[in-house]
Design an enzyme around this catalytic site. Structure first.
Site, PDB file in Angstrom:
ATOM      1  N   ASP A 169      27.046 -52.403-121.626  1.00  0.00           N
ATOM      2  CA  ASP A 169      26.120 -51.281-121.751  1.00  0.00           C
ATOM      3  C   ASP A 169      25.862 -50.881-120.310  1.00  0.00           C
ATOM      4  OD1 ASP A 169      23.711 -49.759-121.721  1.00  0.00           O
ATOM      5  OD2 ASP A 169      23.349 -50.432-123.768  1.00  0.00           O
ATOM      6  N   HIS A 170      26.465 -49.795-119.864  1.00  0.00           N
ATOM      7  CA  HIS A 170      26.456 -49.568-118.417  1.00  0.00           C
ATOM      8  C   HIS A 170      25.053 -49.324-117.863  1.00  0.00           C
ATOM      9  CE1 HIS A 170      26.522 -45.221-119.349  1.00  0.00           C
ATOM     10  NE2 HIS A 170      26.146 -45.009-118.111  1.00  0.00           N
ATOM     11  N   HIS A 183      21.641 -47.676-124.820  1.00  0.00           N
ATOM     12  CA  HIS A 183      21.001 -47.587-123.501  1.00  0.00           C
ATOM     13  C   HIS A 183      19.471 -47.580-123.583  1.00  0.00           C
ATOM     14  CE1 HIS A 183      25.055 -46.768-122.510  1.00  0.00           C
ATOM     15  NE2 HIS A 183      25.045 -45.456-122.642  1.00  0.00           N
TER      16      HIS A 183
END
Ligand code: BG6
Length: 501
Positions: free
Chosen positions: A176-177, A239
């Protein structure tokens, strides 16, 4: 700085955009900052037939133009065409890996990065395992799985089951950047390395929490994907909920993967389910419509390539919910995310309760504003505290002032990209900033009833909003007492101003 063991990174889906725009530039940054071992290699794999030289040329496109370091780096990159469904191709891949690693004396440490369409997230790991490329006897074997991890609760569960058949949880890195963003990690430091915040970080002092993630861009050629996803799946399920986890969690016992992920899991388990009859009151969805910005006509979402002209996919979501635990009982959380909003900004607003007695109301002030702590994730990364001060002069006129910290003031520090941090962590075997299987399922579990209601109940409206505005005005209706969202600008401390569009 600890350097990872010699290894090979295999990128599946290597001919795709993510590889050349994000992954290769991130690995290149690690390389030029001497964060990788002397012996390592990258093997790109995808369906497109390419030679090593052709692939390197493509990968060079997004690297900085310093030829010397680039060619040293590019020489470490190789390519292999693969038919993902064909078991024999994985045997060949294995032989190629052997032939790459032996002359360089690299142990069989392999990091497999799945940057492919999601329908291959179970196929590739299964076939790698059939070729024994999951066995860690002679070196680590790790999988990085890109988002989306499932398209709903059932498919996320199915994918977890399929992966766990052949791999330990500790071999699986669900990316999950947002967790790789420096400022998201700084949330933990802000909370747990300062004595002043944690004592007031609870329902006794906090009135509400607001998290916004706005984008000025639209779907940018990804209409085909986005129209089946929508803002809830694309941004909220992963996010935004991960940020909620970081804001709301209890202090972990140690800074280690499981200790932290355990605390995030507890937050997700405490999310109060939104009842079907409350969905239209607590969740607002919107879709951008055509508009004119600075004299330029902007297409509406339904006119975007790849999007169904009758699409009901949301490009904006705003929602209100509660976390039923000791710390947060009764504190509303508001989160929103949308495309084609006036500016690109992600931030968290912690609004504190007003003073118990409005002493200065008698001296000619209207109710003064509450304290807010704003944690800016991007851009103009930093922290802003809004507090009240006396206006100089006679009497006691109260005005709000800003106390702000901007990362940009740390001039010698460049924030590493999320992918740099995450790839390096996975090479070190540190899963702290990756989502654990059970937390991904818990996040799906929370939003699934909303997705189901949207699909099955046509009476739940999808509001239009002109591109370039802050979403449907109904989203302000989520808040009580005439409160509104903070309408931020690009710069952290600018508000109450007209944002640059
Ligand atoms: C991705 C979404 O995960 O995050 C995109 O799929 C979105 O739709 C992007 O644009 C936003 O990331 P960032 O880092 O630019 O805020």
């Amino acid at each position: 700085m600890k350097i990872p063991d010699p290894h090979i990174i295999v990128i599946f889906g290597a001919s795709g955009d993510l590889t050349k725009r994000m992954l290769i530039p991130a690995i290149h940054q690690l390389f030029i900052h001497n964060l990788l071992p002397k012996n390592f290699a990258i093997l790109g794999a995808s369906r497109t037939p390419l030679t090593d030289v052709e692939f390197r040329k493509r990968m060079n496109e997004f690297l900085p133009t310093d030829e010397e370091s680039n060619s040293k780096f590019l020489n470490k990159i190789h390519y292999r065409t693969i038919d993902y469904e064909l078991q024999d191709d994985y045997q060949k891949l294995k032989r190629r890996l052997e032939s790459l690693r032996q002359p360089l004396n690299i142990p069989a440490n392999y990091l497999f990065y799945l940057s492919t369409p999601p329908n291959l997230y179970d196929v590739i790991p299964e076939k790698l395992a059939l070729a024994d490329l999951n066995i860690q006897a002679e070196g680590f074997k790790r999988l990085i799985i890109e988002k989306p991890f499932g398209i709903n609760l059932a498919s996320a569960r199915k994918l977890n089951i399929s992966l766990l058949k052949n791999y330990e949880e500790s071999q699986i890195y669900r990316i999950d950047h947002y967790l790789g963003k420096e400022t998201v990690q700084n949330l933990m430091v802000t909370r747990f390395a300062n004595g002043i915040f944690e004592p007031v970080w609870n329902r006794n002092f906090i009135e509400r929490v607001e998290i916004s993630s706005a984008e000025s861009l639209g779907v940018e050629g990804r209409g085909g994907y986005y129209d089946h996803a929508g803002a809830m799946r694309d941004m909220v399920q992963n996010h935004l909920l991960q940020i909620v986890g970081m804001v709301a969690m209890e202090p972990p016992v140690v800074i280690e993967a499981d200790a932290i992920r355990h605390e995030v899991m507890k937050v997700f388990q405490s999310l109060r389910p939104i009842k079907p009859e409350n969905i239209h009151k607590q969740v607002i969805r919107g879709q951008y419509t055509a508009s004119t910005i600075k004299g330029q006509s902007i297409a509406g979402y339904r006119e975007e390539p790849g999007v169904d002209p009758d699409s009901h996919t949301e490009t904006f979501v705003a929602m209100k919910f509660y976390i039923d635990n000791w710390r947060w009982a009764g504190v509303p959380f508001f989160i929103r995310s949308g495309k084609k909003l006036p500016t690109r900004v992600t931030e968290i607003v912690i609004e504190f309760k007003p003073t118990p007695h409005h002493l200065f109301d008698q001296t000619g002030n209207d109710h003064y504003k509450p304290n807010q702590l704003i944690i800016r994730i991007q851009p103009d990364e930093g922290i802003l505290l809004k507090f009240n001060t006396k206006e100089p002069g006679s009497g006691f006129k109260v005005n709000q002032a800003n106390m702000d910290f901007h990362y940009s003031s740390l001039t010698d520090i460049q924030l590493p990209s999320a992918y740099e941090r995450l790839i390096l962590d996975s090479l070190h075997g540190d899963a702290t900033l990756f989502s654990r299987g059970d937390t991904v399922e818990a996040a799906w579990n929370f939003i699934q009833p909303i997705l189901d209601a949207w699909e099955n109940d046509p009476s739940i409206p999808i509001y239009g909003y002109p591109a370039g505005t802050w979403g449907p005005y109904e989203s302000d209706g989520l808040m009580e007492d005439e409160k509104t969202w903070r309408y931020p600008c690009k710069n952290l401390s600018d508000d109450g101003l007209y944002c640059e569009l």
